[in-house]
Design a protein around this motif. Structure first.
Motif, mmCIF file in Angstrom:
data_model
loop_
_atom_site.group_PDB
_atom_site.id
_atom_site.type_symbol
_atom_site.label_atom_id
_atom_site.label_comp_id
_atom_site.label_asym_id
_atom_site.label_seq_id
_atom_site.Cartn_x
_atom_site.Cartn_y
_atom_site.Cartn_z
ATOM 1 N N VAL A 19 0.814 -1.223 0.000
ATOM 2 C CA VAL A 19 0.000 0.000 0.000
ATOM 3 C C VAL A 19 0.847 1.272 0.000
ATOM 4 O O VAL A 19 0.310 2.371 -0.034
ATOM 5 N N VAL A 57 -5.954 -1.718 10.692
ATOM 6 C CA VAL A 57 -6.699 -2.493 9.691
ATOM 7 C C VAL A 57 -7.282 -1.559 8.624
ATOM 8 O O VAL A 57 -7.215 -1.846 7.425
ATOM 9 N N THR A 58 -7.818 -0.433 9.061
ATOM 10 C CA THR A 58 -8.414 0.527 8.134
ATOM 11 C C THR A 58 -7.360 1.169 7.240
ATOM 12 O O THR A 58 -7.538 1.260 6.017
ATOM 13 N N ALA A 59 -6.250 1.613 7.823
ATOM 14 C CA ALA A 59 -5.198 2.285 7.057
ATOM 15 C C ALA A 59 -4.599 1.367 5.999
ATOM 16 O O ALA A 59 -4.260 1.816 4.905
ATOM 17 N N LEU A 60 -4.481 0.077 6.328
ATOM 18 C CA LEU A 60 -3.867 -0.864 5.399
ATOM 19 C C LEU A 60 -4.883 -1.592 4.523
ATOM 20 O O LEU A 60 -4.504 -2.399 3.673
ATOM 21 N N LYS A 61 -6.169 -1.307 4.746
ATOM 22 C CA LYS A 61 -7.240 -1.963 3.988
ATOM 23 C C LYS A 61 -7.070 -3.486 4.031
ATOM 24 O O LYS A 61 -7.150 -4.185 3.015
ATOM 25 N N ALA A 62 -6.798 -3.972 5.239
ATOM 26 C CA ALA A 62 -6.528 -5.395 5.448
ATOM 27 C C ALA A 62 -7.589 -5.998 6.358
ATOM 28 O O ALA A 62 -8.372 -5.280 6.981
ATOM 29 N N ASP A 63 -7.611 -7.308 6.424
ATOM 30 C CA ASP A 63 -8.479 -8.012 7.361
ATOM 31 C C ASP A 63 -7.733 -8.208 8.676
ATOM 32 O O ASP A 63 -6.499 -8.340 8.682
#
Length: 77
Positions: A19, A57-63
């Motif tokens: 990212v 989690v939000t910043a990295l767009k990850a689960d």
């Protein structure tokens, strides 16, 4: 025994590269937190709280499962 969340640092590094948030300053800024707080969590000096976890989690767009694993507290290094 008490279970805790452990950050998957290898996976975190991969996702950060994907990212484009390669510096701690850039990641902290994207998370909306203080860089010192991020540093303490990354070095294992502080356990991440719910706001930290949600911001990461939000910043990295990850689960959540991509970044953390549940371990017994005695296994936390």
């Amino acid at each position: 025994m008490t279970a805790v969340l452990r950050l998957k640092t290898d996976q975190l590094d991969k996702i950060r590269r994907w990212v484009g948030l390669t510096t701690d300053t850039a990641l902290a800024e994207a998370m909306g937190i203080d860089a010192g707080n991020l540093s303490r969590v990354l070095r294992g000096k502080q356990q991440p709280g719910p706001k930290f976890i949600a911001a990461l989690v939000t910043a990295l767009k990850a689960d959540l499962e991509d970044l953390f694993e549940v371990v017994e507290e005695q296994d936390v290094a």
